[in-house]
Design a protein around this motif. Sequence first.
Motif, PDB file in Angstrom:
ATOM      1  N   UNK A 145      -3.418  24.701  13.755  1.00  0.00           N
ATOM      2  CA  UNK A 145      -2.302  24.724  14.700  1.00  0.00           C
ATOM      3  C   UNK A 145      -0.993  25.137  14.043  1.00  0.00           C
ATOM      4  N   UNK A 146      -0.909  25.050  12.710  1.00  0.00           N
ATOM      5  CA  UNK A 146       0.330  25.420  12.023  1.00  0.00           C
ATOM      6  C   UNK A 146       0.560  26.929  12.037  1.00  0.00           C
ATOM      7  N   UNK A 147      -0.522  27.694  11.791  1.00  0.00           N
ATOM      8  CA  UNK A 147      -0.363  29.154  11.774  1.00  0.00           C
ATOM      9  C   UNK A 147      -1.014  29.840  12.979  1.00  0.00           C
ATOM     10  N   UNK A 148      -1.626  29.011  13.886  1.00  0.00           N
ATOM     11  CA  UNK A 148      -2.236  29.529  15.128  1.00  0.00           C
ATOM     12  C   UNK A 148      -3.304  30.587  14.843  1.00  0.00           C
ATOM     13  N   UNK A 149      -4.085  30.386  13.793  1.00  0.00           N
ATOM     14  CA  UNK A 149      -5.132  31.333  13.418  1.00  0.00           C
ATOM     15  C   UNK A 149      -6.486  30.638  13.370  1.00  0.00           C
ATOM     16  N   UNK A 150      -7.544  31.425  13.668  1.00  0.00           N
ATOM     17  CA  UNK A 150      -8.915  30.953  13.569  1.00  0.00           C
ATOM     18  C   UNK A 150      -9.555  31.468  12.282  1.00  0.00           C
ATOM     19  N   UNK A 151     -10.455  30.666  11.726  1.00  0.00           N
ATOM     20  CA  UNK A 151     -11.312  31.142  10.649  1.00  0.00           C
ATOM     21  C   UNK A 151     -12.689  30.539  10.849  1.00  0.00           C
ATOM     22  N   UNK A 152     -13.705  31.116  10.216  1.00  0.00           N
ATOM     23  CA  UNK A 152     -15.061  30.590  10.321  1.00  0.00           C
ATOM     24  C   UNK A 152     -15.573  30.195   8.954  1.00  0.00           C
ATOM     25  N   UNK A 153     -16.394  29.152   8.930  1.00  0.00           N
ATOM     26  CA  UNK A 153     -16.977  28.635   7.698  1.00  0.00           C
ATOM     27  C   UNK A 153     -18.487  28.540   7.898  1.00  0.00           C
ATOM     28  N   UNK A 158      -6.398  29.175  27.130  1.00  0.00           N
ATOM     29  CA  UNK A 158      -6.111  27.793  26.757  1.00  0.00           C
ATOM     30  C   UNK A 158      -4.999  27.299  27.668  1.00  0.00           C
ATOM     31  N   UNK A 159      -5.285  26.296  28.489  1.00  0.00           N
ATOM     32  CA  UNK A 159      -4.261  25.679  29.338  1.00  0.00           C
ATOM     33  C   UNK A 159      -3.597  24.549  28.563  1.00  0.00           C
ATOM     34  N   UNK A 160      -2.274  24.504  28.580  1.00  0.00           N
ATOM     35  CA  UNK A 160      -1.512  23.528  27.803  1.00  0.00           C
ATOM     36  C   UNK A 160      -0.595  22.752  28.740  1.00  0.00           C
ATOM     37  N   UNK A 174      -0.114  28.699  29.636  1.00  0.00           N
ATOM     38  CA  UNK A 174      -1.398  29.166  29.120  1.00  0.00           C
ATOM     39  C   UNK A 174      -1.214  30.205  28.022  1.00  0.00           C
ATOM     40  N   UNK A 175      -2.186  30.252  27.115  1.00  0.00           N
ATOM     41  CA  UNK A 175      -2.270  31.289  26.096  1.00  0.00           C
ATOM     42  C   UNK A 175      -3.709  31.785  26.078  1.00  0.00           C
ATOM     43  N   UNK A 176      -3.943  32.928  25.465  1.00  0.00           N
ATOM     44  CA  UNK A 176      -5.296  33.477  25.421  1.00  0.00           C
ATOM     45  C   UNK A 176      -5.723  33.610  23.965  1.00  0.00           C
ATOM     46  N   UNK A 177      -6.180  32.488  23.404  1.00  0.00           N
ATOM     47  CA  UNK A 177      -6.591  32.489  22.001  1.00  0.00           C
ATOM     48  C   UNK A 177      -7.634  31.414  21.758  1.00  0.00           C
ATOM     49  N   UNK A 178      -8.532  31.206  22.719  1.00  0.00           N
ATOM     50  CA  UNK A 178      -9.470  30.101  22.608  1.00  0.00           C
ATOM     51  C   UNK A 178     -10.886  30.498  22.262  1.00  0.00           C
ATOM     52  N   UNK A 179     -11.686  29.481  21.959  1.00  0.00           N
ATOM     53  CA  UNK A 179     -13.117  29.671  21.754  1.00  0.00           C
ATOM     54  C   UNK A 179     -13.828  29.648  23.112  1.00  0.00           C
TER      55      UNK A 179
END
Length: 384
Positions: free
Chosen positions: A310-318, A264-266, A276-281
Amino acid sequence: MPGFMCETKQFPKSQMYFSNNVKKYSSHRKTHPHISHHVHHDIYCPLLSDLPDDVAKNCLALVPRSNFPAMGVVCKQWRSFIQSKDFITVRKQIRKLEEWLYTLTADTKGKGSHWEVLDCVGNKYQRLPQMPGPQKAEFGVVVINGKLLVMGGYLVDEGTGCVSPAVYEYHSCLNRWIMLSNMNVARYDFACTEVNGLVYAVGGHGVGGESLSSAEVYNPEKNEWILIESLRRPRWGCFAYEFKGKVYIMGGRSSFTIGNSRFVDIYDPETHSWCEVKNGCVMVTTHAVLGNKLFCMEWKNQRKLAIFDSDDCLWKTVPVPVTGSSRIRFQFGIIDEKLLLFSMEEEPGYRTLMYDPNAAPGLEWQTSAIKPSGSCLCSVTIKA
């Protein structure tokens, strides 16, 4: 061809394109010297006779949105007010903003596409006038100040690809297109987003099909594009979104990664620099931002929403409820802080799915009557 940079190159055809042969509008029309005095005089005329302008502005802002185009031809003062940011501000203050969905919809039998307008209950208002310029694909779409910007892309003409730096603006209140300043770099298949009243265009492919690392920003007040610091690596097929005043670039591919990129480029507009960070889809087919959450649909799994907080920087799926064919691909829309899942394929009987992130557990999914007239290729929401 003026406004385009061309090179003999075969491009794949895309579903996402315009086809039209209408006259170009210019935002820099010359004024005849003999009518300049009349125009100067009009500027000082009141919006409404015998009323202070602040009261008149509130009166005009009460008019339903569907009547704005008619208001725009009454006089220069009304048209100028309707086009201003002040008009949107007044509408917001008196709680008269209306959300309308603008969907790029495929024509029957794949013979082009058109933009159409729907309201929050699914009523179809109209087709937009055709955009000026030739048929284009892989362009960027951004909403800013109640207006729709269509940027760049390539045109396909008998097997020859021409990459465009052209930018067109659709004014939703006046129902018309104008041409804005060209981008500095002709590009397609790039990322774009609006942040704090500015538009960013990043990466993509250039004139010869080369991958780009360049980035630029558009200031609507000056009608000007300025190059900013480039990405650390070329990137294309990606998308952009805004969180907390910064530009985030995710998905797509890079020349320096094998396969699709998780980087992820910011970009921070205050420091004018990238990190950059490495936490993207990866392989994201559609995305949307609601509040502090990013919603993505990945190509490999069309039956699950990937949600980033973006608050906890975590992914989840639904899980996505199966309706109709399991082969349906989706495009996202947003209305009333809810996520709409439009079908990208003709599917008889399909009803638009709606996801409410604020609903009680078990009640997040519903169906909606909001539905484009054909396959949805792109959707944006404009408040005005």
